[in-house]
Design a protein around this motif. Sequence first.
Motif, PDB file in Angstrom:
ATOM      1  N   VAL A   1       9.884  -7.085  -0.812  1.00 46.56           N
ATOM      2  CA  VAL A   1      10.214  -5.610  -0.320  1.00 46.56           C
ATOM      3  C   VAL A   1       9.738  -4.873  -1.372  1.00 46.56           C
ATOM      4  O   VAL A   1       9.800  -5.199  -2.567  1.00 46.56           O
ATOM      5  CB  VAL A   1      11.771  -5.679  -0.433  1.00 46.56           C
ATOM      6  CG1 VAL A   1      12.076  -4.187  -0.345  1.00 46.56           C
ATOM      7  CG2 VAL A   1      12.353  -6.577   0.810  1.00 46.56           C
ATOM      8  N   GLY A   2       8.688  -3.885  -0.959  1.00 50.08           N
ATOM      9  CA  GLY A   2       8.295  -2.814  -1.935  1.00 50.08           C
ATOM     10  C   GLY A   2       6.935  -2.912  -2.406  1.00 50.08           C
ATOM     11  O   GLY A   2       6.156  -2.402  -2.493  1.00 50.08           O
ATOM     12  N   GLU A   3       6.445  -4.445  -1.831  1.00 47.42           N
ATOM     13  CA  GLU A   3       4.980  -4.481  -2.086  1.00 47.42           C
ATOM     14  C   GLU A   3       4.011  -3.995  -1.234  1.00 47.42           C
ATOM     15  O   GLU A   3       4.446  -3.519   0.022  1.00 47.42           O
ATOM     16  CB  GLU A   3       4.945  -6.222  -1.853  1.00 47.42           C
ATOM     17  CG  GLU A   3       3.754  -6.754  -2.535  1.00 47.42           C
ATOM     18  CD  GLU A   3       3.495  -8.491  -2.390  1.00 47.42           C
ATOM     19  OE1 GLU A   3       2.375  -9.200  -2.264  1.00 47.42           O
ATOM     20  OE2 GLU A   3       4.733  -9.045  -2.480  1.00 47.42           O
ATOM     21  N   GLU A   4       2.901  -3.681  -1.516  1.00 48.11           N
ATOM     22  CA  GLU A   4       1.828  -2.950  -0.627  1.00 48.11           C
ATOM     23  C   GLU A   4       0.814  -3.983  -0.410  1.00 48.11           C
ATOM     24  O   GLU A   4       0.345  -4.644  -0.977  1.00 48.11           O
ATOM     25  CB  GLU A   4       1.328  -1.710  -1.666  1.00 48.11           C
ATOM     26  CG  GLU A   4       2.249  -0.622  -1.831  1.00 48.11           C
ATOM     27  CD  GLU A   4       1.683   0.445  -2.663  1.00 48.11           C
ATOM     28  OE1 GLU A   4       0.469   0.525  -2.731  1.00 48.11           O
ATOM     29  OE2 GLU A   4       2.510   1.500  -2.813  1.00 48.11           O
ATOM     30  N   MET A   5       0.441  -3.825   1.010  1.00 55.72           N
ATOM     31  CA  MET A   5      -0.686  -4.634   1.489  1.00 55.72           C
ATOM     32  C   MET A   5      -1.752  -3.652   1.814  1.00 55.72           C
ATOM     33  O   MET A   5      -1.508  -2.426   2.175  1.00 55.72           O
ATOM     34  CB  MET A   5      -0.216  -5.566   2.745  1.00 55.72           C
ATOM     35  CG  MET A   5       0.989  -6.246   2.214  1.00 55.72           C
ATOM     36  SD  MET A   5       0.645  -7.705   1.322  1.00 55.72           S
ATOM     37  CE  MET A   5      -0.097  -8.813   2.701  1.00 55.72           C
ATOM     38  N   PRO A   6      -3.031  -4.034   1.852  1.00 52.87           N
ATOM     39  CA  PRO A   6      -4.100  -2.971   2.334  1.00 52.87           C
ATOM     40  C   PRO A   6      -3.821  -3.026   3.953  1.00 52.87           C
ATOM     41  O   PRO A   6      -3.517  -3.723   4.775  1.00 52.87           O
ATOM     42  CB  PRO A   6      -5.319  -3.834   2.241  1.00 52.87           C
ATOM     43  CG  PRO A   6      -4.982  -5.274   1.931  1.00 52.87           C
ATOM     44  CD  PRO A   6      -3.583  -5.352   1.566  1.00 52.87           C
ATOM     45  N   LEU A   7      -4.458  -1.593   4.380  1.00 51.13           N
ATOM     46  CA  LEU A   7      -4.092  -1.145   5.856  1.00 51.13           C
ATOM     47  C   LEU A   7      -5.270  -1.622   6.706  1.00 51.13           C
ATOM     48  O   LEU A   7      -5.232  -1.364   7.821  1.00 51.13           O
ATOM     49  CB  LEU A   7      -3.787   0.307   5.856  1.00 51.13           C
ATOM     50  CG  LEU A   7      -3.167   0.751   6.869  1.00 51.13           C
ATOM     51  CD1 LEU A   7      -1.746   0.261   7.390  1.00 51.13           C
ATOM     52  CD2 LEU A   7      -3.004   2.330   6.725  1.00 51.13           C
ATOM     53  N   TRP A   8      -6.329  -2.011   6.101  1.00 51.13           N
ATOM     54  CA  TRP A   8      -7.417  -2.405   6.676  1.00 51.13           C
ATOM     55  C   TRP A   8      -7.541  -3.912   7.398  1.00 51.13           C
ATOM     56  O   TRP A   8      -8.401  -4.121   8.048  1.00 51.13           O
ATOM     57  CB  TRP A   8      -8.823  -2.202   5.783  1.00 51.13           C
ATOM     58  CG  TRP A   8      -8.782  -3.024   4.422  1.00 51.13           C
ATOM     59  CD1 TRP A   8      -8.426  -2.841   3.439  1.00 51.13           C
ATOM     60  CD2 TRP A   8      -8.934  -4.513   4.412  1.00 51.13           C
ATOM     61  NE1 TRP A   8      -8.661  -3.794   2.363  1.00 51.13           N
ATOM     62  CE2 TRP A   8      -8.990  -4.931   3.050  1.00 51.13           C
ATOM     63  CE3 TRP A   8      -9.608  -5.451   5.531  1.00 51.13           C
ATOM     64  CZ2 TRP A   8      -9.194  -6.175   2.757  1.00 51.13           C
ATOM     65  CZ3 TRP A   8      -9.908  -6.897   4.927  1.00 51.13           C
ATOM     66  CH2 TRP A   8      -9.519  -7.224   3.738  1.00 51.13           C
ATOM     67  N   SER A   9      -6.502  -4.377   7.113  1.00 54.04           N
ATOM     68  CA  SER A   9      -6.562  -5.924   7.631  1.00 54.04           C
ATOM     69  C   SER A   9      -5.048  -6.453   8.100  1.00 54.04           C
ATOM     70  O   SER A   9      -4.066  -5.814   7.582  1.00 54.04           O
ATOM     71  CB  SER A   9      -6.903  -6.868   6.690  1.00 54.04           C
ATOM     72  OG  SER A   9      -5.779  -7.127   5.729  1.00 54.04           O
ATOM     73  N   GLY A  10      -4.920  -7.315   9.019  1.00 54.14           N
ATOM     74  CA  GLY A  10      -3.675  -7.786   9.479  1.00 54.14           C
ATOM     75  C   GLY A  10      -3.237  -7.119  10.714  1.00 54.14           C
ATOM     76  O   GLY A  10      -3.362  -5.971  10.903  1.00 54.14           O
TER      77      GLY A  10
END
Lengths: 252, 252
Positions: free
Chosen positions: B133-142
């Motif tokens: 929770v709170g972790e950021e992931m890139p928006l270009w994938s997934g």
Amino acid sequence: MAEADSGGVRSVQRAIDLLALFDTDHPSRSVRELVDATGLPKTTVVRLVHTLEQTGLLWARGDGRIVPGTGLLRWGELANRTWRLPEQAKRLLADLSAASSGETVHLYVRQQAARVCIARHEGTRSLRHVVHVGEEMPLWSGAASHVLLSDADGADVAAIAARAPHDDWSDALWQRVRRAVADGHAVSHGEREPGVSGVAAPVFTGSGRMSAAVALGGPTIRFTEEAVAGFLPPLLETARALTTLDCIGGTA
Amino acid sequence: MAEADSGGVRSVQRAIDLLALFDTDHPSRSVRELVDATGLPKTTVVRLVHTLEQTGLLWARGDGRIVPGTGLLRWGELANRTWRLPEQAKRLLADLSAASSGETVHLYVRQQAARVCIARHEGTRSLRHVVHVGEEMPLWSGAASHVLLSDADGADVAAIAARAPHDDWSDALWQRVRRAVADGHAVSHGEREPGVSGVAAPVFTGSGRMSAAVALGGPTIRFTEEAVAGFLPPLLETARALTTLDCIGGTA
């Protein structure tokens, strides 16, 4: 350059003040509300909100309301990790409460002109002293404040005293602080809130600097001279043990 | 004036960047470390630290180390309150995990060029997908990103795609986003991390705007075509139920 610099500090202050407008009573805000609450021009508020949104500190919910952003989740976790006491220290606070007729124990640090509760063990009595973790209390009053101001100079104490709703509080506060130094602890009765008493002792860092105040708080009616005399030995013992642990504000 | 304004935004950004230097690996910092990490002049760092100390966001521990301040405790609590899901919504995530062979469930919102995990139900499998929770992931994938970008325009998607470590990712991302809109869900395999798959569906606000993506994540070897076909009905049902609850980012 100097002017741009002071403008910079002012902007940081404004951004922080804007974030501070979000609290338990105002978990969401509209731009309109922020303009009204800050008194800043709408363009300034919109720009600040935009910057804070970009960095995840604010989040536009989609219904026109702005809420604290997900970036604060990470910082909140970090602050919790920094300020969360090790189990051993928590146990000391619990033991102190048990040894003091079930009164509530608070641990405070100084934060500028305030003392902030960083840990507590809630008492067992039905009439009890409640200060939440993270809550700020004024530094001009209370046994814990007298202890925390032990290493402050006269000008510092005078500036704190000027915030009290009393005339000429400076001398009175200075006397209380000196007495806390001389006694190695402080006792206060109804200084801020009538009927509320406190007993506090200092916690030091490994290098001997003032670090925190550990305090028992409760109704004056239970903090008789005799009761306080009984509270002092376990309180001082707890303060010494916390000094030995040297864990205030984390250790890493 | 315009220059002072842009200096102001820059200062806010700098202050936030400075705070971002405190993380799990760096719970405390010295001024020297902050100067090195930011590349800013020491006078600027000292001034920023001073401003942040004044407002309780940083705290000088007394051993020369600076730590996240007690002011962040209050904001962390506020962010938790804003983003903590109601029990009913948490139960939906748990039920989805149970109905999907014990895979991990994550709930993501868009935060600028990232998706941030705001809630999760950890799966029961020993090889599991873990995002905190709170972790950021890139928006270009997934898959969750494709769903979250459903209401983004071409320029927005192109700007996100430009952050990918691939050449010409813009068209590929746009196709995936359009497909997510057409299908009402998205599936991805190893787009960012080889061997990791995801299935995601959109959660909307009461007014029909994109609000969040609910996603199942796990090893590609378990996300076969047949397994994904089985995951979809409970996933879509959960997304609809979360839309009905309309609780992302709080309700007050």
